[in-house]
Scaffold this active site. Structure first.
Site, short mmCIF file in Angstrom:
data_model
loop_
_atom_site.label_atom_id
_atom_site.label_comp_id
_atom_site.label_asym_id
_atom_site.label_seq_id
_atom_site.Cartn_x
_atom_site.Cartn_y
_atom_site.Cartn_z
N CYS A 82 22.06 -35.94 40.03
CA CYS A 82 22.23 -36.00 41.48
C CYS A 82 21.32 -37.07 42.09
CB CYS A 82 21.90 -34.65 42.13
SG CYS A 82 22.15 -34.71 43.92
N CYS A 134 16.16 -33.28 46.69
CA CYS A 134 15.72 -31.93 47.11
C CYS A 134 14.61 -31.47 46.17
CB CYS A 134 16.91 -30.98 47.07
SG CYS A 134 18.32 -31.58 48.04
S1 SF4 Z 1 20.35 -29.33 45.92
FE1 SF4 Z 1 19.99 -31.44 46.44
S2 SF4 Z 1 19.23 -32.40 44.56
FE2 SF4 Z 1 20.19 -30.43 44.00
S3 SF4 Z 1 22.28 -30.97 43.42
FE3 SF4 Z 1 22.31 -30.35 45.56
S4 SF4 Z 1 22.06 -32.25 46.71
FE4 SF4 Z 1 21.46 -32.65 44.61
#
Ligand code: SF4
Length: 406
Positions: free
Chosen positions: A65, A69
């Site tokens: 990703c 986060c």
């Molecule tokens: S929570 Fe944030 S870092 Fe994790 S997969 Fe979803 S968008 Fe990506």
């Protein structure tokens, strides 16, 4: 009337408690804990009886990703040794879903890591939704694909999706402390897009990021305002290899108080214990079923849960029953309130006759945030004993050749 009888009274009438009352629940002592659980349990049983809804996660795309986060094992720069794979094919996803449905789940939550989906991704997921719906009559399907662009929610609904999950995670004032690559407003916008498209909105939070009681109450009041049909409550799993690996703040007692507060503020909503259930509630999980009426069966996106069989035994031993496919999840007023989701024939969760879910669920996506970074944690929970022994990175099910846990 004392605090708890006031909260029960308001919960039975769906009247919003004051912030002071919600904060007071979080501030109750361990000696008062069983009274708090008993009181919130009355509200839970009034709206949901003794039913426990089982939901099943299918991680369509894991890791890789571009977002940051800080709580998430799939984030950019994560050193957590999680599974990494690109999109499952519709038949692979349908096979994974079938295991969960055979285990007693009535909702399949299709989740993909990432900021949001391209239109081609939405086409791909639409094929998967159709495959699952064709092979499993009456199943509810939720999608959780990150931020939504215009028209995507409508297309998912046309493909048969009943619900869309996108969590707020934490309070608006501290959101930038956990993620810098998208905003709190982006998240609110996506939940509103799901609502507007007639999907049952599912949106929840993450506790255990070192946030203050005020932050927790803030995000739950924001959720009540957004009015989702279901609210997943995640308890942070501090993954090694993520910025929040050292954030161990939760005790089983704290988790129970948080679930009770959510139940009082969102009395008639499907409250789901999501990620971190086993890691943080441990032997108190059965007690938490008096507060929440929904759990995930099997594993989480990137971490392993307890055996599906153990969940079923826990529910029965605690005097609850698994919600049947033919039973409507939501109270009448909520079940009949929404726009159509086109699958009126399946009793499902009852909102729009069959919608509602929850995700970027747990164990590593969308909904996991981290503690300690939320700045001025006025009444942050003290550090708890790290239970890294209970955190198991998922090594079975979707994306592997090993049978899933269900
Ligand atoms: S929570 Fe944030 S870092 Fe994790 S997969 Fe979803 S968008 Fe990506």
């Amino acid at each position: 009337m004392n605090l708890l009888s006031t909260l029960v009274d308001k919960g039975l009438r769906r009247e919003l408690p004051t912030r002071e009352e919600a904060l007071a629940v979080l501030a109750t002592s361990d000696d008062e804990l069983l009274d708090v659980v008993a009181a919130a349990g009355r509200v839970r049983r009034h709206w949901f009886g003794r039913r426990v809804k089982l939901n099943y996660l299918v991680n369509l795309k894991s890791g890789l990703c571009p977002e940051d986060c800080s709580y998430c094992s799939q984030r950019l720069g994560s050193k957590a040794g999680i599974l990494k794979y690109t999109w499952l094919k519709p038949d692979e996803a349908s096979e994974a879903a079938a295991a969960g449905l055979a285990g007693g789940a009535k909702r399949v939550c299709l989740v993909a890591s990432g900021r949001g989906s391209t239109d081609r991704d939405v086409d791909r997921v639409s094929e998967t939704i159709k495959a699952i719906k064709e092979q499993n009559e009456g199943v509810e399907v939720c999608a959780c694909l990150g931020l939504l662009s215009d028209g995507q929610a409508e297309r998912l609904r046309e493909a048969g999706a009943d619900a869309y999950n996108h969590n707020l995670n934490t309070s608006e004032s501290t959101y930038a402390d956990i993620t810098t690559t998208h905003t709190y407003a982006d998240r609110v916008d996506t939940v509103q897009k799901a609502h507007a498209a007639g999907l049952s909105a599912c949106s929840g939070l993450i506790a255990g990021m070192g946030e203050s009681d005020e932050d927790l109450v803030d995000v739950v009041y924001s959720l009540r305002e957004l009015d989702p049909d279901s609210v997943p409550v995640n308890f942070l799993i501090p993954f090694e290899g993520t910025p929040l690996a050292k954030e161990w703040h939760l005790t089983p007692q704290r988790c129970l108080r948080i679930l009770a507060m959510v139940r009082f503020v969102c009395p008639d909503v499907e409250v789901r214990i999501a990620g971190g259930r086993e890691v943080h509630l441990r032997s108190m999980q059965p007690l938490a079923l008096n507060l929440a009426n929904s759990i995930f069966l099997g594993d989480y996106l990137t971490s392993e849960g307890q055996a599906g069989k153990a969940d079923l035994e826990m529910i029965a031993d605690a005097g609850f029953e698994v919600e049947g496919a033919g039973e409507v999840t939501l109270p009448e007023h909520r079940a009949t309130a929404g726009g159509g989701c086109g699958s009126h024939e399946s009793a499902g969760c009852g909102s729009h006759e069959s919608a509602g879910c929850g995700s970027h669920k747990s164990g590593g996506c969308g909904s996991h945030a981290g503690g300690g970074v939320c700045g001025a944690a006025a009444t942050a929970a003290p550090a708890a004993e790290p239970r890294t022994d209970l955190v198991a990175v998922r090594r079975r099910g979707a994306g592997t050749d090993l049978a899933p846990n269900a």
